[in-house]
Design an enzyme around this catalytic site. Sequence first.
Site, PDB file in Angstrom:
ATOM      1  N   LYS A   1       1.878 -30.189 -49.378  1.00  0.00           N
ATOM      2  CA  LYS A   1       0.708 -29.772 -48.599  1.00  0.00           C
ATOM      3  C   LYS A   1       1.056 -30.099 -47.146  1.00  0.00           C
ATOM      4  O   LYS A   1       0.881 -31.223 -46.694  1.00  0.00           O
ATOM      5  CB  LYS A   1      -0.546 -30.527 -49.035  1.00  0.00           C
ATOM      6  CG  LYS A   1      -1.817 -30.092 -48.304  1.00  0.00           C
ATOM      7  CD  LYS A   1      -3.029 -30.828 -48.864  1.00  0.00           C
ATOM      8  CE  LYS A   1      -4.301 -30.374 -48.160  1.00  0.00           C
ATOM      9  NZ  LYS A   1      -4.348 -30.817 -46.738  1.00  0.00           N
TER      10      LYS A   1
ATOM     11  N   CYS B   1       4.053 -60.156 -16.640  1.00  0.00           N
ATOM     12  CA  CYS B   1       4.179 -60.592 -15.244  1.00  0.00           C
ATOM     13  C   CYS B   1       3.078 -61.539 -14.791  1.00  0.00           C
ATOM     14  O   CYS B   1       3.186 -62.145 -13.716  1.00  0.00           O
ATOM     15  CB  CYS B   1       4.205 -59.377 -14.319  1.00  0.00           C
ATOM     16  SG  CYS B   1       2.616 -58.507 -14.206  1.00  0.00           S
TER      17      CYS B   1
ATOM     18  N   CYS C   1       5.299 -55.465 -11.700  1.00  0.00           N
ATOM     19  CA  CYS C   1       5.369 -56.041 -13.054  1.00  0.00           C
ATOM     20  C   CYS C   1       6.796 -55.970 -13.574  1.00  0.00           C
ATOM     21  O   CYS C   1       7.438 -54.913 -13.543  1.00  0.00           O
ATOM     22  CB  CYS C   1       4.428 -55.293 -13.995  1.00  0.00           C
ATOM     23  SG  CYS C   1       4.555 -55.833 -15.717  1.00  0.00           S
TER      24      CYS C   1
ATOM     25  N   GLU D   1       2.075 -22.226 -43.353  1.00  0.00           N
ATOM     26  CA  GLU D   1       1.746 -23.319 -42.445  1.00  0.00           C
ATOM     27  C   GLU D   1       2.746 -23.351 -41.296  1.00  0.00           C
ATOM     28  O   GLU D   1       3.971 -23.365 -41.509  1.00  0.00           O
ATOM     29  CB  GLU D   1       1.783 -24.647 -43.200  1.00  0.00           C
ATOM     30  CG  GLU D   1       1.043 -25.772 -42.512  1.00  0.00           C
ATOM     31  CD  GLU D   1      -0.466 -25.712 -42.715  1.00  0.00           C
ATOM     32  OE1 GLU D   1      -1.164 -26.636 -42.270  1.00  0.00           O
ATOM     33  OE2 GLU D   1      -0.949 -24.730 -43.327  1.00  0.00           O
TER      34      GLU D   1
ATOM     35  N   LEU E   1      -9.100 -26.232 -50.632  1.00  0.00           N
ATOM     36  CA  LEU E   1      -8.864 -26.582 -52.031  1.00  0.00           C
ATOM     37  C   LEU E   1      -9.638 -27.842 -52.393  1.00  0.00           C
ATOM     38  O   LEU E   1      -9.815 -28.740 -51.570  1.00  0.00           O
ATOM     39  CB  LEU E   1      -7.370 -26.838 -52.273  1.00  0.00           C
ATOM     40  CG  LEU E   1      -6.441 -25.620 -52.250  1.00  0.00           C
ATOM     41  CD1 LEU E   1      -4.993 -26.085 -52.341  1.00  0.00           C
ATOM     42  CD2 LEU E   1      -6.768 -24.670 -53.384  1.00  0.00           C
TER      43      LEU E   1
ATOM     44  N   GLU F   1      -9.814 -42.699 -43.328  1.00  0.00           N
ATOM     45  CA  GLU F   1     -11.240 -42.959 -43.106  1.00  0.00           C
ATOM     46  C   GLU F   1     -12.075 -41.715 -43.412  1.00  0.00           C
ATOM     47  O   GLU F   1     -13.153 -41.804 -43.999  1.00  0.00           O
ATOM     48  CB  GLU F   1     -11.463 -43.409 -41.660  1.00  0.00           C
ATOM     49  CG  GLU F   1     -10.837 -44.755 -41.339  1.00  0.00           C
ATOM     50  CD  GLU F   1     -10.842 -45.047 -39.850  1.00  0.00           C
ATOM     51  OE1 GLU F   1     -11.318 -46.122 -39.464  1.00  0.00           O
ATOM     52  OE2 GLU F   1     -10.359 -44.199 -39.079  1.00  0.00           O
TER      53      GLU F   1
ATOM     54  N   ASP G   1     -11.409 -39.238 -45.524  1.00  0.00           N
ATOM     55  CA  ASP G   1     -11.483 -39.031 -46.976  1.00  0.00           C
ATOM     56  C   ASP G   1     -12.460 -39.997 -47.629  1.00  0.00           C
ATOM     57  O   ASP G   1     -13.216 -39.621 -48.535  1.00  0.00           O
ATOM     58  CB  ASP G   1     -10.097 -39.202 -47.607  1.00  0.00           C
ATOM     59  CG  ASP G   1      -9.172 -38.033 -47.289  1.00  0.00           C
ATOM     60  OD1 ASP G   1      -9.683 -36.986 -46.836  1.00  0.00           O
ATOM     61  OD2 ASP G   1      -7.951 -38.174 -47.489  1.00  0.00           O
TER      62      ASP G   1
ATOM     63  N   LYS H   1      -4.077 -35.601 -52.916  1.00  0.00           N
ATOM     64  CA  LYS H   1      -3.976 -36.476 -51.750  1.00  0.00           C
ATOM     65  C   LYS H   1      -3.335 -37.780 -52.187  1.00  0.00           C
ATOM     66  O   LYS H   1      -3.683 -38.333 -53.231  1.00  0.00           O
ATOM     67  CB  LYS H   1      -5.364 -36.747 -51.152  1.00  0.00           C
ATOM     68  CG  LYS H   1      -6.103 -35.499 -50.694  1.00  0.00           C
ATOM     69  CD  LYS H   1      -5.576 -34.989 -49.382  1.00  0.00           C
ATOM     70  CE  LYS H   1      -6.051 -35.824 -48.225  1.00  0.00           C
ATOM     71  NZ  LYS H   1      -5.630 -35.271 -46.914  1.00  0.00           N
TER      72      LYS H   1
ATOM     73  N   CYS I   1      -1.708 -52.862 -16.959  1.00  0.00           N
ATOM     74  CA  CYS I   1      -1.317 -53.825 -15.930  1.00  0.00           C
ATOM     75  C   CYS I   1      -1.334 -53.085 -14.600  1.00  0.00           C
ATOM     76  O   CYS I   1      -0.742 -52.013 -14.478  1.00  0.00           O
ATOM     77  CB  CYS I   1       0.076 -54.369 -16.217  1.00  0.00           C
ATOM     78  SG  CYS I   1       0.749 -55.376 -14.860  1.00  0.00           S
TER      79      CYS I   1
END
Length: 655
Positions: free
Chosen positions: A104, A389, A411, A159, A81, A34, A36, A297, A406
């Site tokens: 990446k 339940c 339950c 990284e 980048l 979303e 991008d 990407k 719940c």
Amino acid sequence: MEEKLNRIKELVSFLNEAGKAYYQESREIISNFEYDALYDELVSLEQETGIIMANSPTVNVGYEVLSELPKETHEKPMLSLDKTKEVEGLKSFLNDKEGLLSWKLDGLTVVLTYEDGKLVKAFTRGNGEVGEVITGNAKTFKNLPLNIAYKGQLILRGEAIIKYSDFEVINNQIEDEALKYKNPRNLCAGSVRQLNNRITAERNVNFFAFSLVKADDAEFNNSIEEQYKFLENLGFNVVEYRRVNSENVEENVKYFAKEIEDNDCPSDGLVLVYDDIAYGKSLGQTAKFPRNGIAFKWADELATTHLLEIEWSPSRTGLINPVAIFEPVELEGTTVSRASVHNISIMEGLELGIGDEIEVYKANMIIPQIAANHTRSGNVVIPCECPACGGSTEIKQVGDVKSLYCINEDCIAKRIKKMSHFVSRDAMNIDGLSEETLDKFIDSGYIREYADIYRINRYEEQIVNTKGFGRKSYDKLINAINEKRVVKMPNFIFSLGIPGIGLANAKAICKHFGYDFESLRSATTEELSMIDGVGEVLALAVTGYFANQIHLQHIDELLKEVSFENIEENTNELTLDGKVFVITGSVYNYANRNELKDYIESLGGKVTGSVTAKTDYLINNDITSNSSKNKKAKELGVSIINEEMFDKLAKGEQE
């Protein structure tokens, strides 16, 4: 024009908010997909109108860091980048040059400085100009050399990541679904920026170098690949890369696309840089992007389908997760028909309705997600009753996230999940009690609380005559239960399912109280908060659990059936410190693989499930077998040893 300008302002505001949440607060309010899409829309509108706001994310890099960590300014700004989603964009970028194509990685960028062969400084990317100093934390990164042979000043970037395998282990130790980490990147960001580096050390953070910034007197023949080899020779792990040109870059992109399916390191794309250092520098940079590299990407494969139903899946904490069931579609070579919607907030944001036309994709080519809802009918009804339940449900809001729970303490789903956790391997480790079997026993009234498992022989006749059981199955189950009547206290604490308390926390807590259970269960929040890795939130969870009289009654009954194994402080010499092992095949000198694993860990070693380049030894008594793990070890040059060789290694008699 006014409408487009308003849309630009709306996008700038929202993308800045999303970026701040992601980079500064280690949380996500929208998916990468979303983000991008909205970012590309903003770029298009800016190009079309010629209007670029001063605070637009297309011209600004990052956000101010906010924490108690010391700050430091980068010598040179760390720019992002430029990106493309087309292979043709990579071919055009290369033209007649050669480049290096690499992962990446999706973690936290860290800059390291070594002087006189020692790590003297580490700090994060931050906002690209100012980062946070994390030197003490970096020294706990699992694969980072603290001393190197090069004695000049060395500055490099890389990284910090947490692998999927470690992420799953850590997340599985968190019982409250609402407290689980969403992805390895968020967990890594929080781990690297801890104020207590012991917590960082427990998270198994790894570092992969991707850029050499400074090593003045070293010769690299104008090649980034030579820089990578230089770093590898110094002991650094360099991000996996392949040398490419415009002719073979497409086939290499396909290689990485295939590898991502089994890649243990989180990645959200690829990076392509010119190998020619001088040429790359000569291109300079824009206000936002350096011109010597480009990010690729993944062009997410989208499929259009229709929503058939929302399945509501209860957990043992009471959280009821919405799961989208849709007409099956093919994505990345597999058939997909369901995707987690995570919570009520996301479901409402997508305005999901039965029969809606939706687009689905695999995030980073792995996890099915809903990308968009074209119909947005919003007709999904949130159940007022628990599907397991029939008890009442309640929508609770934590921060800006709404989730369904719940509220029935009895339950059946909660009980089954709790009992399943109680008998699981890292808890009481009782074989033969699957969720299906527990469901039958709970439904028949044989099991109501933990202690009932150890008293199941009261229903011998009924169980023997239960469909799918019989005398042999019953005897096997009774033996498995009786074998686990003596347990280590940390496993016992973990088995209770205290929200947020994983096995690692349980070990730290038990050790702090000298394995005295009475002291532990009567501890105050203040006492527990002082334990490294616990903190106030988990401390409150522990004291809250033991303040519940029903819990105490169940524990007292349970302690009539089980006892604690004596645990002596480890005085072993750490002969296996830092060594990584994989165990396969049968073991002869140990009760089972878990016993061998515990022994390795007591000597400072680590045991993983699969053979990788980081594995030091594969333990297999059948050294000459053609098993897949043996083959992998031979391919990677990993030593294959039997138990006799291992015992010598453990005693420090063999390298």
